[in-house]
Structure formats: C-alpha cells, structure tokens
Design an enzyme around this catalytic site. Structure first.
Site, PDB file in Angstrom:
ATOM      1  N   LYS A 146       0.843  -1.195   0.000  1.00 47.48           N
ATOM      2  CA  LYS A 146       0.000   0.000   0.000  1.00 47.48           C
ATOM      3  C   LYS A 146       0.880   1.248   0.000  1.00 47.48           C
ATOM      4  O   LYS A 146       0.399   2.354   0.155  1.00 47.48           O
ATOM      5  CB  LYS A 146      -0.928  -0.014   1.215  1.00 47.48           C
ATOM      6  CG  LYS A 146      -1.943  -1.155   1.144  1.00 47.48           C
ATOM      7  CD  LYS A 146      -2.870  -1.159   2.331  1.00 47.48           C
ATOM      8  CE  LYS A 146      -3.829  -2.344   2.235  1.00 47.48           C
ATOM      9  NZ  LYS A 146      -4.707  -2.426   3.390  1.00 47.48           N
ATOM     10  N   ASN A 147       2.176   1.046  -0.208  1.00 48.30           N
ATOM     11  CA  ASN A 147       3.168   2.116  -0.161  1.00 48.30           C
ATOM     12  C   ASN A 147       3.285   2.790  -1.523  1.00 48.30           C
ATOM     13  O   ASN A 147       3.798   2.206  -2.471  1.00 48.30           O
ATOM     14  CB  ASN A 147       4.512   1.511   0.270  1.00 48.30           C
ATOM     15  CG  ASN A 147       5.610   2.534   0.400  1.00 48.30           C
ATOM     16  OD1 ASN A 147       5.656   3.523  -0.315  1.00 48.30           O
ATOM     17  ND2 ASN A 147       6.522   2.268   1.319  1.00 48.30           N
ATOM     18  N   GLY A 149       5.187   5.221  -2.471  1.00 52.37           N
ATOM     19  CA  GLY A 149       6.585   5.398  -2.864  1.00 52.37           C
ATOM     20  C   GLY A 149       7.141   4.157  -3.534  1.00 52.37           C
ATOM     21  O   GLY A 149       7.899   4.229  -4.499  1.00 52.37           O
ATOM     22  N   ASP A 192       9.915  -7.988   0.370  1.00 54.48           N
ATOM     23  CA  ASP A 192      10.097  -7.605   1.756  1.00 54.48           C
ATOM     24  C   ASP A 192      11.535  -7.148   1.821  1.00 54.48           C
ATOM     25  O   ASP A 192      12.440  -7.813   1.306  1.00 54.48           O
ATOM     26  CB  ASP A 192       9.812  -8.740   2.729  1.00 54.48           C
ATOM     27  CG  ASP A 192       9.597  -8.210   4.143  1.00 54.48           C
ATOM     28  OD1 ASP A 192       8.998  -7.127   4.288  1.00 54.48           O
ATOM     29  OD2 ASP A 192      10.032  -8.864   5.102  1.00 54.48           O
ATOM     30  N   SER A 193      11.708  -6.005   2.368  1.00 54.54           N
ATOM     31  CA  SER A 193      13.044  -5.436   2.399  1.00 54.54           C
ATOM     32  C   SER A 193      13.229  -4.701   3.704  1.00 54.54           C
ATOM     33  O   SER A 193      12.268  -4.370   4.394  1.00 54.54           O
ATOM     34  CB  SER A 193      13.252  -4.496   1.215  1.00 54.54           C
ATOM     35  OG  SER A 193      12.262  -3.497   1.190  1.00 54.54           O
ATOM     36  N   LYS A 227      20.150   5.253  -8.361  1.00 54.76           N
ATOM     37  CA  LYS A 227      19.527   4.433  -7.325  1.00 54.76           C
ATOM     38  C   LYS A 227      19.070   3.090  -7.881  1.00 54.76           C
ATOM     39  O   LYS A 227      19.298   2.046  -7.265  1.00 54.76           O
ATOM     40  CB  LYS A 227      18.343   5.169  -6.682  1.00 54.76           C
ATOM     41  CG  LYS A 227      17.750   4.403  -5.506  1.00 54.76           C
ATOM     42  CD  LYS A 227      16.651   5.171  -4.815  1.00 54.76           C
ATOM     43  CE  LYS A 227      16.100   4.363  -3.659  1.00 54.76           C
ATOM     44  NZ  LYS A 227      14.977   5.020  -3.001  1.00 54.76           N
ATOM     45  N   ARG A 268      16.561  -3.201  -4.001  1.00 57.68           N
ATOM     46  CA  ARG A 268      15.318  -3.508  -4.710  1.00 57.68           C
ATOM     47  C   ARG A 268      15.546  -3.505  -6.221  1.00 57.68           C
ATOM     48  O   ARG A 268      15.068  -4.378  -6.937  1.00 57.68           O
ATOM     49  CB  ARG A 268      14.221  -2.520  -4.311  1.00 57.68           C
ATOM     50  CG  ARG A 268      12.856  -2.891  -4.854  1.00 57.68           C
ATOM     51  CD  ARG A 268      11.749  -2.001  -4.303  1.00 57.68           C
ATOM     52  NE  ARG A 268      11.575  -2.207  -2.875  1.00 57.68           N
ATOM     53  CZ  ARG A 268      11.806  -1.284  -1.938  1.00 57.68           C
ATOM     54  NH1 ARG A 268      12.213  -0.084  -2.262  1.00 57.68           N
ATOM     55  NH2 ARG A 268      11.611  -1.563  -0.672  1.00 57.68           N
TER      56      ARG A 268
END
EC number: 3.6.1.66
Length: 191
Positions: free
Chosen positions: A9-10, A12, A67-68, A169, A175
C-alpha cells in the site's frame, strides 16, 4: 493487458516499481485497500512469499511482493524484518536508529530485498534476493526517496539513497538489483 498487483500500500514503492518495470507489458496496480496481509514471517523471503501469495489469491491475478529492510551491524542486524515497524513513521524510525548508534564507530549496514512473483494460482514462479552495502551516516542527507534513504550512504557512490537520482539508485539499490534479476521472467510471462 495482464494485471500485476504490487502487494503493498506504499505509494513510494509503486513509483519505484513503475520505473524499474517500465519495459514489462503489464498494468501495475497497488493491492486493493481491502486486502490485509500480516507480515509474521521470520525472514524477508517468507514475508515476500506470503504477501505475493495472499494478493494473488484474493485478486485472482499475478502479484509481486518484496520484503526489504535495513540490517545494521552494531545493532546485531536490527531493525531487520522490523524495519517498517521500528517506529510509527519514517522520521521517527530515522531518529531511533541515529539515537541507538550515538557514539558508535561501527556504522556498517546493508539493505536487503527479497522479491517474489506468484501466479493467479498462488504458485511462486519467480523470486530473487539482493543486498546493497553501506554505512549509516551521522545525520540525514538528501531530499529524495523514503524510509531510511536519507541516512544510508551506499558504499561505492558515497551518496545516500536520498541524494541519488533514479538512474543511479535503480542501478545500485537492493530492490533495483533484485527486480533486475526477475525481469527476464516477467518479460516472458507478460509478452
């Protein structure tokens, strides 16, 4: 066009995924608000699989999850799998880490990401893991990113994730590296 739900639900995170999966012919969507997945695994991998599996089951579509988190040497790997729950918001999480490292010389840390894709039948069809090594700096630097980005200085560039442009990045982040490993599989699925 096939749908691929991001088990998150993020906002970003979905923006980051859209950039990284630009060449994958799918409609990338955030998981529906009604879906709640409890992250109760004991590893990043377990949590990624659980999130992708639950979202694929409930949407009857492909789902991707990661998952990070950040693991800090001087804190015995904390916050680890609790990175997003280490305090109530990004600012407080950063403050807590900096407070816990006050006076500490060993500021080594790494970000880790486990990425998983599940089919509509909930089968794990793709997964990968990647790490990014660096240090926790003394105070936040940079305006971009989210989470711990302003205090994590990546080792090879000497920039915080918050100081990096998207191209830099994406090439060195945990990621970005984990997603790049599964892009060939996604291109095949969504061709």
């Amino acid at each position: 066009m096939k749908k691929l739900y991001l088990a998150s639900k993020n906002q970003g995170k979905i923006e980051e995924y859209k950039k990284l999966l630009l060449n994958v012919n799918c409609q990338l969507l955030l998981q529906p608000e009604s879906i709640e997945v409890e992250e109760n695994g004991i590893t990043f991998r377990e949590n990624a699989i659980k999130k992708a599996s639950e979202v694929s089951k409930k949407t009857r579509n492909y789902a991707i999850a990661d998952d990070s988190g950040i693991c800090i040497d001087a804190l015995d790997g904390r916050p680890g799998i609790y990175s997003s729950r280490y305090a109530e918001n990004d600012q407080k999480r950063i403050e807590r880490v900096l407070h816990e490292l006050d006076g500490e010389k060993n500021r080594g840390a790494f970000f880790i990401a486990n990425v998983c894709v599940c089919s509509p039948s909930r089968d794990v069809i793709l997964e990968s893991e990647a790490k990014c090594f660096g240090n926790i700096i003394l105070s936040p630097r940079g305006k971009g990113g989210f989470g711990y980005d302003p205090i994590f200085e990546e080792r090879s560039t000497r920039l915080t994730f918050a100081e990096m442009n998207n191209v830099i990045k994406d090439s060195c982040s945990h990621r970005g590296r984990a997603l790049k490993k599964i892009i060939p599989g996604l291109l095949e699925i969504f061709s």
